[in-house]
Design a protein around this motif. Structure first.
Motif, PDB file in Angstrom:
ATOM      1  N   SER A 217       0.817  -1.214   0.000  1.00 54.43           N
ATOM      2  CA  SER A 217       0.000   0.000   0.000  1.00 54.43           C
ATOM      3  C   SER A 217       0.850   1.262   0.000  1.00 54.43           C
ATOM      4  O   SER A 217       0.792   2.057  -0.930  1.00 54.43           O
ATOM      5  CB  SER A 217      -0.940  -0.007   1.203  1.00 54.43           C
ATOM      6  OG  SER A 217      -1.744   1.143   1.229  1.00 54.43           O
ATOM      7  N   VAL A 218       1.666   1.439   1.056  1.00 55.37           N
ATOM      8  CA  VAL A 218       2.558   2.596   1.099  1.00 55.37           C
ATOM      9  C   VAL A 218       3.503   2.572  -0.101  1.00 55.37           C
ATOM     10  O   VAL A 218       3.920   3.608  -0.603  1.00 55.37           O
ATOM     11  CB  VAL A 218       3.339   2.625   2.433  1.00 55.37           C
ATOM     12  CG1 VAL A 218       4.421   3.694   2.416  1.00 55.37           C
ATOM     13  CG2 VAL A 218       2.384   2.885   3.590  1.00 55.37           C
ATOM     14  N   GLY A 219       3.814   1.378  -0.595  1.00 57.90           N
ATOM     15  CA  GLY A 219       4.652   1.240  -1.780  1.00 57.90           C
ATOM     16  C   GLY A 219       4.011   1.755  -3.048  1.00 57.90           C
ATOM     17  O   GLY A 219       4.677   1.862  -4.078  1.00 57.90           O
ATOM     18  N   GLY A 220       2.696   2.045  -3.011  1.00 60.23           N
ATOM     19  CA  GLY A 220       2.041   2.636  -4.174  1.00 60.23           C
ATOM     20  C   GLY A 220       0.847   1.884  -4.719  1.00 60.23           C
ATOM     21  O   GLY A 220       0.580   1.926  -5.922  1.00 60.23           O
ATOM     22  N   VAL A 367      -7.320   0.471  -5.323  1.00 61.28           N
ATOM     23  CA  VAL A 367      -6.952   0.961  -6.658  1.00 61.28           C
ATOM     24  C   VAL A 367      -6.010   2.150  -6.535  1.00 61.28           C
ATOM     25  O   VAL A 367      -6.173   3.002  -5.652  1.00 61.28           O
ATOM     26  CB  VAL A 367      -8.214   1.365  -7.458  1.00 61.28           C
ATOM     27  CG1 VAL A 367      -7.845   1.997  -8.802  1.00 61.28           C
ATOM     28  CG2 VAL A 367      -9.113   0.145  -7.679  1.00 61.28           C
ATOM     29  N   GLY A 368      -5.019   2.209  -7.423  1.00 60.92           N
ATOM     30  CA  GLY A 368      -4.087   3.324  -7.465  1.00 60.92           C
ATOM     31  C   GLY A 368      -4.051   3.962  -8.837  1.00 60.92           C
ATOM     32  O   GLY A 368      -4.113   3.266  -9.861  1.00 60.92           O
ATOM     33  N   LEU A 369      -3.973   5.289  -8.851  1.00 58.19           N
ATOM     34  CA  LEU A 369      -3.857   6.069 -10.087  1.00 58.19           C
ATOM     35  C   LEU A 369      -2.541   6.841 -10.001  1.00 58.19           C
ATOM     36  O   LEU A 369      -2.422   7.792  -9.219  1.00 58.19           O
ATOM     37  CB  LEU A 369      -5.038   7.037 -10.218  1.00 58.19           C
ATOM     38  CG  LEU A 369      -5.077   7.932 -11.452  1.00 58.19           C
ATOM     39  CD1 LEU A 369      -5.431   7.131 -12.695  1.00 58.19           C
ATOM     40  CD2 LEU A 369      -6.094   9.066 -11.266  1.00 58.19           C
ATOM     41  N   GLU A 370      -1.529   6.407 -10.746  1.00 56.81           N
ATOM     42  CA  GLU A 370      -0.205   7.028 -10.644  1.00 56.81           C
ATOM     43  C   GLU A 370      -0.057   8.162 -11.655  1.00 56.81           C
ATOM     44  O   GLU A 370      -0.243   7.960 -12.864  1.00 56.81           O
ATOM     45  CB  GLU A 370       0.908   5.995 -10.836  1.00 56.81           C
ATOM     46  CG  GLU A 370       2.288   6.616 -10.746  1.00 56.81           C
ATOM     47  CD  GLU A 370       3.381   5.671 -10.271  1.00 56.81           C
ATOM     48  OE1 GLU A 370       4.541   6.117 -10.165  1.00 56.81           O
ATOM     49  OE2 GLU A 370       3.080   4.488 -10.003  1.00 56.81           O
ATOM     50  N   ASP A 403      -0.366   8.189  -1.977  1.00 51.52           N
ATOM     51  CA  ASP A 403       0.556   7.220  -1.399  1.00 51.52           C
ATOM     52  C   ASP A 403       1.676   6.969  -2.389  1.00 51.52           C
ATOM     53  O   ASP A 403       1.737   7.603  -3.448  1.00 51.52           O
ATOM     54  CB  ASP A 403      -0.176   5.918  -1.066  1.00 51.52           C
ATOM     55  CG  ASP A 403       0.200   5.387   0.317  1.00 51.52           C
ATOM     56  OD1 ASP A 403       1.353   5.602   0.744  1.00 51.52           O
ATOM     57  OD2 ASP A 403      -0.654   4.763   0.960  1.00 51.52           O
ATOM     58  N   GLY A 404       2.537   6.018  -2.065  1.00 51.38           N
ATOM     59  CA  GLY A 404       3.680   5.712  -2.906  1.00 51.38           C
ATOM     60  C   GLY A 404       4.925   6.427  -2.414  1.00 51.38           C
ATOM     61  O   GLY A 404       4.840   7.413  -1.685  1.00 51.38           O
ATOM     62  N   PRO A 405       6.096   5.949  -2.811  1.00 52.35           N
ATOM     63  CA  PRO A 405       7.361   6.545  -2.357  1.00 52.35           C
ATOM     64  C   PRO A 405       7.479   8.031  -2.665  1.00 52.35           C
ATOM     65  O   PRO A 405       8.174   8.761  -1.955  1.00 52.35           O
ATOM     66  CB  PRO A 405       8.417   5.736  -3.124  1.00 52.35           C
ATOM     67  CG  PRO A 405       7.757   4.430  -3.417  1.00 52.35           C
ATOM     68  CD  PRO A 405       6.319   4.748  -3.628  1.00 52.35           C
ATOM     69  N   TRP A 406       6.796   8.492  -3.724  1.00 55.14           N
ATOM     70  CA  TRP A 406       6.854   9.910  -4.115  1.00 55.14           C
ATOM     71  C   TRP A 406       5.519  10.625  -3.927  1.00 55.14           C
ATOM     72  O   TRP A 406       5.336  11.736  -4.411  1.00 55.14           O
ATOM     73  CB  TRP A 406       7.328  10.027  -5.570  1.00 55.14           C
ATOM     74  CG  TRP A 406       8.706   9.462  -5.760  1.00 55.14           C
ATOM     75  CD1 TRP A 406       9.895  10.086  -5.536  1.00 55.14           C
ATOM     76  CD2 TRP A 406       9.024   8.130  -6.156  1.00 55.14           C
ATOM     77  NE1 TRP A 406      10.941   9.227  -5.779  1.00 55.14           N
ATOM     78  CE2 TRP A 406      10.438   8.012  -6.160  1.00 55.14           C
ATOM     79  CE3 TRP A 406       8.269   7.007  -6.515  1.00 55.14           C
ATOM     80  CZ2 TRP A 406      11.098   6.830  -6.508  1.00 55.14           C
ATOM     81  CZ3 TRP A 406       8.924   5.837  -6.855  1.00 55.14           C
ATOM     82  CH2 TRP A 406      10.321   5.750  -6.848  1.00 55.14           C
ATOM     83  N   ASN A 408       2.750  10.300  -5.323  1.00 47.56           N
ATOM     84  CA  ASN A 408       2.156  10.678  -6.613  1.00 47.56           C
ATOM     85  C   ASN A 408       1.071   9.704  -7.061  1.00 47.56           C
ATOM     86  O   ASN A 408       0.629   9.758  -8.207  1.00 47.56           O
ATOM     87  CB  ASN A 408       3.241  10.756  -7.689  1.00 47.56           C
ATOM     88  CG  ASN A 408       3.846   9.396  -8.012  1.00 47.56           C
ATOM     89  OD1 ASN A 408       4.160   8.621  -7.108  1.00 47.56           O
ATOM     90  ND2 ASN A 408       4.022   9.105  -9.277  1.00 47.56           N
ATOM     91  N   VAL A 409       0.656   8.819  -6.163  1.00 49.71           N
ATOM     92  CA  VAL A 409      -0.386   7.838  -6.480  1.00 49.71           C
ATOM     93  C   VAL A 409      -1.658   8.206  -5.725  1.00 49.71           C
ATOM     94  O   VAL A 409      -1.674   8.222  -4.484  1.00 49.71           O
ATOM     95  CB  VAL A 409       0.057   6.409  -6.106  1.00 49.71           C
ATOM     96  CG1 VAL A 409      -1.046   5.409  -6.454  1.00 49.71           C
ATOM     97  CG2 VAL A 409       1.364   6.042  -6.801  1.00 49.71           C
ATOM     98  N   LEU A 410      -2.721   8.517  -6.456  1.00 54.06           N
ATOM     99  CA  LEU A 410      -4.018   8.721  -5.827  1.00 54.06           C
ATOM    100  C   LEU A 410      -4.546   7.342  -5.445  1.00 54.06           C
ATOM    101  O   LEU A 410      -4.643   6.456  -6.298  1.00 54.06           O
ATOM    102  CB  LEU A 410      -4.995   9.403  -6.779  1.00 54.06           C
ATOM    103  CG  LEU A 410      -4.626  10.791  -7.297  1.00 54.06           C
ATOM    104  CD1 LEU A 410      -5.745  11.317  -8.193  1.00 54.06           C
ATOM    105  CD2 LEU A 410      -4.363  11.760  -6.164  1.00 54.06           C
ATOM    106  N   LYS A 411      -4.872   7.168  -4.176  1.00 54.07           N
ATOM    107  CA  LYS A 411      -5.297   5.839  -3.732  1.00 54.07           C
ATOM    108  C   LYS A 411      -6.783   5.833  -3.409  1.00 54.07           C
ATOM    109  O   LYS A 411      -7.330   6.790  -2.860  1.00 54.07           O
ATOM    110  CB  LYS A 411      -4.471   5.374  -2.540  1.00 54.07           C
ATOM    111  CG  LYS A 411      -4.583   6.226  -1.288  1.00 54.07           C
ATOM    112  CD  LYS A 411      -3.764   5.616  -0.153  1.00 54.07           C
ATOM    113  CE  LYS A 411      -3.820   6.470   1.095  1.00 54.07           C
ATOM    114  NZ  LYS A 411      -3.057   5.887   2.220  1.00 54.07           N
TER     115      LYS A 411
END
Length: 442
Positions: A217-220, A367-370, A403-406, A408-411
């Motif tokens: 999760s935190v990974g993106g 779901v993630g939107l990067e 979320d994500g390392p940067w 930049n992912v809408l979760k």
């Protein structure tokens, strides 16, 4: 409950004075004061309604009447610790066992995902008599000191990596070392764990456990490549370790097609320990560790009693049972599968119209939107993602986070009662915002 509600400004001033500043709020520049909730909706002090795409904890919906009724009824009769014999804890354990592979048949009830992961670490180290742990890069497993030590997301900002902790590459097929075009990314990423184990052994150390969220999760908001977990489990067990599946965010039907996210890896894969938490009590503090008879036996054999004052109390278990009932009666797994597929489909179509969308991924209502500045280099569009979140809240009363390392992912991990209409509204608003930002070169 206070008879008179404080004004928002008073609440905020008191919070800043009384609550530790490291306990951050959503939308810290202009926090939302939420005073009630129902289903997938939050309401502020002025009655303004917000659509909640964040609260995976309130799994079957905020303030579900069946859950609050079960809690109140049991609290009116008895709430005590599990040193007294009571039906609820064993009935609940039996219901959980029915959702899991047969070998995961022993349960320890606790109060949070952090407690569950801490206990899983103890179980693994006691059973294997080894210390070292392998975790995925960018992982987060909880806020206890023991878990910060195995959470790269946290320890890299603090004291750094301990010598008994080893970090494997995140199996990210979008921007990782092995991508969608690789013939077998699951095997390739699993082999990085095999190489890491050999490196650990070369230093004279031994592996107790491999820890991983079933969907990082935190990974993106990642979906692990097929075959990954089974191969990793094979390598880890050959080294004398155990496989711990962290289902704190992903369990209880969120993926739709299965009750547990680890089951996405196929019928041939079963972890040695599973941890669960957040959605388990629908907002009530309830968590659990499930493991095998052999691992539980080794933990008992150390001669030290395990006692958790509130873990598995009658009220918590009554709530847990009610959550399972609602998931089944309201077909929330089916809803997660249908609505999640619709959300991914709408976001994938959105990707064809907006270059800033680099990837759409996920399963069920996970779901993630990067967002990226350019699709070739995949440069994270962190600032844009933050602006989208801010505008969704201010213009559309939709709560989304990144979320994500940067970041930049809408979760999207909403309550499981999220509807088709909700998904269409969210995607429509995101498209309007992206179109406006593109037109104004923002």
């Amino acid at each position: 409950m206070a008879s008179e509600q404080l004004k928002k400004e008073e609440t905020l001033a008191m919070r800043r004075r009384l609550i530790g500043q490291s306990c951050r709020l959503f939308y810290s520049d202009d926090p939302v004061k939420i005073v009630r909730a129902r289903g997938q909706y939050l309401f502020d002090e002025n009655g303004k309604r917000y659509l909640d795409c964040i609260s995976n904890v309130h799994h079957v919906g905020h303030c579900h009447p069946s859950i609050t009724k079960a809690a109140a009824a049991q609290m009116d009769i008895l709430n005590t610790n599990t040193r007294f014999l009571h039906d609820n804890v064993v009935l609940y354990a039996e219901r959980l066992a029915a959702t899991l592979p047969e070998k995961l048949s022993v349960f320890y009830f606790v109060n949070s995902g952090s407690e569950a992961n801490d206990l899983a670490l103890r179980l693994a180290q006691q059973y294997t008599q080894h210390e070292d742990v392998i975790v995925l890069d960018h992982a987060y497993h909880g806020h206890l000191m023991s878990l910060i030590d195995i959470s790269p997301y946290k320890f890299r900002k603090l004291a750094g990596q301990k010598e008994w902790v080893h970090v494997a590459p995140l199996p990210d097929t979008y921007r990782g070392m092995y991508r969608e075009d690789h013939p077998n990314p699951g095997q390739a990423y699993a082999d990085t764990v095999k190489d890491l184990i050999e490196e650990v052994h070369s230093k004279g150390r031994k592996i107790s456990a491999f820890f991983a969220e079933s969907l990082p999760s935190v990974g993106g908001q990642l979906v692990l490549p097929q075959g990954y977990s089974a191969k990793v489990a094979e390598y880890v067990r050959s080294a004398g370790g155990v496989f711990v599946a962290d289902e704190v965010q992903t369990g209880f039907g969120r993926v739709g097609s299965h009750f547990w996210a680890f089951q996405l890896q196929g019928d041939g894969f079963c972890p040695d320990i599973v941890t669960m938490g957040k959605p388990m009590g629908n907002g009530h503090p309830l968590a659990c560790v499930a493991t095998t008879v052999e691992i539980a036996g080794a933990f008992t054999a150390n001669g030290v009693e395990y006692f958790n004052t509130f873990g598995g109390n009658p009220v918590s278990c009554a709530i847990g049972l009610a959550v399972l009932d609602v998931i089944e009666k309201e077909d929330l797994r089916g809803n997660a599968e249908r609505v999640g597929a619709h959300l991914k489909d709408l976001l994938t179509k959105l990707k064809t119209r907006h270059q800033i969308i680099g990837d759409v991924r996920g399963v069920g209502l996970f779901v993630g939107l990067e967002l990226v500045k350019d699709r070739e280099m995949k440069t994270p569009a962190t600032e844009t993602a933050a602006r989208v979140v801010k505008r969704l809240k201010e213009e559309d009363q939709i709560c989304v986070s990144t979320d994500g390392p940067w970041e930049n992912v809408l979760k999207f991990k909403p309550p499981m009662c999220f509807s088709m209409e909700d998904t269409e509204l969210v995607v429509r608003c995101i498209e309007r915002i992206l179109t406006d930002m593109e037109a104004n070169d923002l």
